[in-house]
Write a protein that holds these residues in place. Sequence first.
Motif, PDB file in Angstrom:
ATOM      1  N   THR A   1       7.975  -1.080   0.180  1.00 16.85           N
ATOM      2  CA  THR A   1       8.377  -0.570  -0.767  1.00 16.85           C
ATOM      3  C   THR A   1       9.540  -0.968  -1.461  1.00 16.85           C
ATOM      4  OG1 THR A   1       5.618   0.137  -0.936  1.00 16.85           O
ATOM      5  CG2 THR A   1       7.891   1.492  -2.992  1.00 16.85           C
ATOM      6  N   LEU A   2      10.625  -1.045  -1.764  1.00 15.79           N
ATOM      7  CA  LEU A   2      11.619  -0.661  -2.146  1.00 15.79           C
ATOM      8  C   LEU A   2      11.821   0.385  -2.936  1.00 15.79           C
ATOM      9  CD1 LEU A   2      14.421  -2.441  -2.590  1.00 15.79           C
ATOM     10  CD2 LEU A   2      14.120  -2.981  -4.637  1.00 15.79           C
ATOM     11  N   ILE A   3      12.772   1.407  -2.472  1.00 15.73           N
ATOM     12  CA  ILE A   3      13.057   2.753  -1.908  1.00 15.73           C
ATOM     13  C   ILE A   3      14.811   2.582  -3.445  1.00 15.73           C
ATOM     14  CG2 ILE A   3      14.143   4.984  -1.420  1.00 15.73           C
ATOM     15  CD1 ILE A   3      12.138   4.685   1.210  1.00 15.73           C
ATOM     16  N   SER A   4      15.797   2.176  -2.748  1.00 20.86           N
ATOM     17  CA  SER A   4      16.943   1.853  -3.424  1.00 20.86           C
ATOM     18  C   SER A   4      17.055   0.645  -3.734  1.00 20.86           C
ATOM     19  CB  SER A   4      17.723   3.014  -3.076  1.00 20.86           C
ATOM     20  OG  SER A   4      18.110   3.090  -1.844  1.00 20.86           O
ATOM     21  N   ASN A   5      18.829  -0.056  -3.990  1.00 25.20           N
ATOM     22  CA  ASN A   5      19.399  -0.656  -3.632  1.00 25.20           C
ATOM     23  C   ASN A   5      19.143  -1.623  -2.459  1.00 25.20           C
ATOM     24  OD1 ASN A   5      18.697  -1.888  -6.091  1.00 25.20           O
ATOM     25  ND2 ASN A   5      21.321  -0.123  -7.034  1.00 25.20           N
ATOM     26  N   THR A   6      19.592  -0.402  -1.494  1.00 27.06           N
ATOM     27  CA  THR A   6      19.902  -0.980  -0.096  1.00 27.06           C
ATOM     28  C   THR A   6      18.684  -0.690   1.428  1.00 27.06           C
ATOM     29  OG1 THR A   6      20.586   0.946   0.062  1.00 27.06           O
ATOM     30  CG2 THR A   6      22.260  -0.811  -0.744  1.00 27.06           C
ATOM     31  N   SER A   7      17.443   0.224   0.667  1.00 30.06           N
ATOM     32  CA  SER A   7      16.258   0.905   1.967  1.00 30.06           C
ATOM     33  C   SER A   7      15.296   0.477   0.898  1.00 30.06           C
ATOM     34  CB  SER A   7      16.024   1.884   2.020  1.00 30.06           C
ATOM     35  OG  SER A   7      16.540   2.621   1.263  1.00 30.06           O
ATOM     36  N   ALA A   8      14.062   0.417   1.813  1.00 31.74           N
ATOM     37  CA  ALA A   8      12.666  -0.282   1.936  1.00 31.74           C
ATOM     38  C   ALA A   8      12.025   0.313   2.743  1.00 31.74           C
ATOM     39  CB  ALA A   8      12.595  -1.596   1.782  1.00 31.74           C
ATOM     40  N   ILE A   9      10.184   0.830   2.559  1.00 28.52           N
ATOM     41  CA  ILE A   9       9.124   1.501   3.470  1.00 28.52           C
ATOM     42  C   ILE A   9       8.614   0.036   3.522  1.00 28.52           C
ATOM     43  CG2 ILE A   9       7.838   2.952   3.994  1.00 28.52           C
ATOM     44  CD1 ILE A   9       9.418   4.777   2.512  1.00 28.52           C
ATOM     45  N   SER A  10       8.357   0.109   5.103  1.00 27.87           N
ATOM     46  CA  SER A  10       7.690  -1.198   4.852  1.00 27.87           C
ATOM     47  C   SER A  10       6.314  -1.091   6.155  1.00 27.87           C
ATOM     48  CB  SER A  10       7.609  -3.051   5.839  1.00 27.87           C
ATOM     49  OG  SER A  10       8.627  -2.137   7.268  1.00 27.87           O
ATOM     50  N   THR A  11       4.691  -1.532   5.978  1.00 28.44           N
ATOM     51  CA  THR A  11       4.249  -0.925   6.860  1.00 28.44           C
ATOM     52  C   THR A  11       3.110  -2.194   6.426  1.00 28.44           C
ATOM     53  OG1 THR A  11       2.170  -0.581   4.413  1.00 28.44           O
ATOM     54  CG2 THR A  11       3.095   2.141   5.327  1.00 28.44           C
ATOM     55  N   GLY A  12       2.583  -2.380   8.020  1.00 27.10           N
ATOM     56  CA  GLY A  12       2.067  -3.415   8.774  1.00 27.10           C
ATOM     57  C   GLY A  12       0.330  -3.166   9.201  1.00 27.10           C
ATOM     58  N   VAL A  13       0.040  -4.010   9.152  1.00 25.50           N
ATOM     59  CA  VAL A  13      -1.633  -3.576  10.695  1.00 25.50           C
ATOM     60  C   VAL A  13      -1.785  -5.068  11.099  1.00 25.50           C
ATOM     61  CG1 VAL A  13      -3.776  -3.435  10.624  1.00 25.50           C
ATOM     62  CG2 VAL A  13      -2.590  -2.229   9.455  1.00 25.50           C
ATOM     63  N   THR A  14      -1.465  -5.506  12.687  1.00 26.82           N
ATOM     64  CA  THR A  14      -2.307  -6.911  12.905  1.00 26.82           C
ATOM     65  C   THR A  14      -3.133  -6.454  13.906  1.00 26.82           C
ATOM     66  OG1 THR A  14      -0.024  -7.289  13.160  1.00 26.82           O
ATOM     67  CG2 THR A  14      -1.726  -8.380  14.173  1.00 26.82           C
TER      68      THR A  14
END
Length: 114
Positions: free
Chosen positions: A25-38
């Motif tokens: 998910t893009l928070i701002s022009n320079t940062s994002a939050i990501s999640t994942g499951v494997t």
Amino acid sequence: MFITDEYLAFGDGTISKGRGVASATLISNTSAISTGVTKTKSKHVTSTLYFNSLDSMELFHKRDWYIIQLRNDENHIVKRFYTRSRKKADRFIDAMNFYISTAKDFGCSEFHTF
């Protein structure tokens, strides 16, 4: 490797299957939050060759390798063994011929009923 008077069993390694899901998910022009499951699932692969179902062996020499092909009673190649030593290849063939020649037929039992 495990050898009895009825069969030869050995491990062929491990098979792993993996599946992953990720999102960002893009928070701002320079940062994002990501999640994942494997999720990975592994299993040990073993082979069992019954001596009474084996019929013949062939020895080949290719480059630096001696290759022994085991065939079943339907003339299908069931396994190939590789070694760099002719002496080891010959000894393996001798041992397998002994086990094949002394193998009991399917359904044969040492137990007797009265």
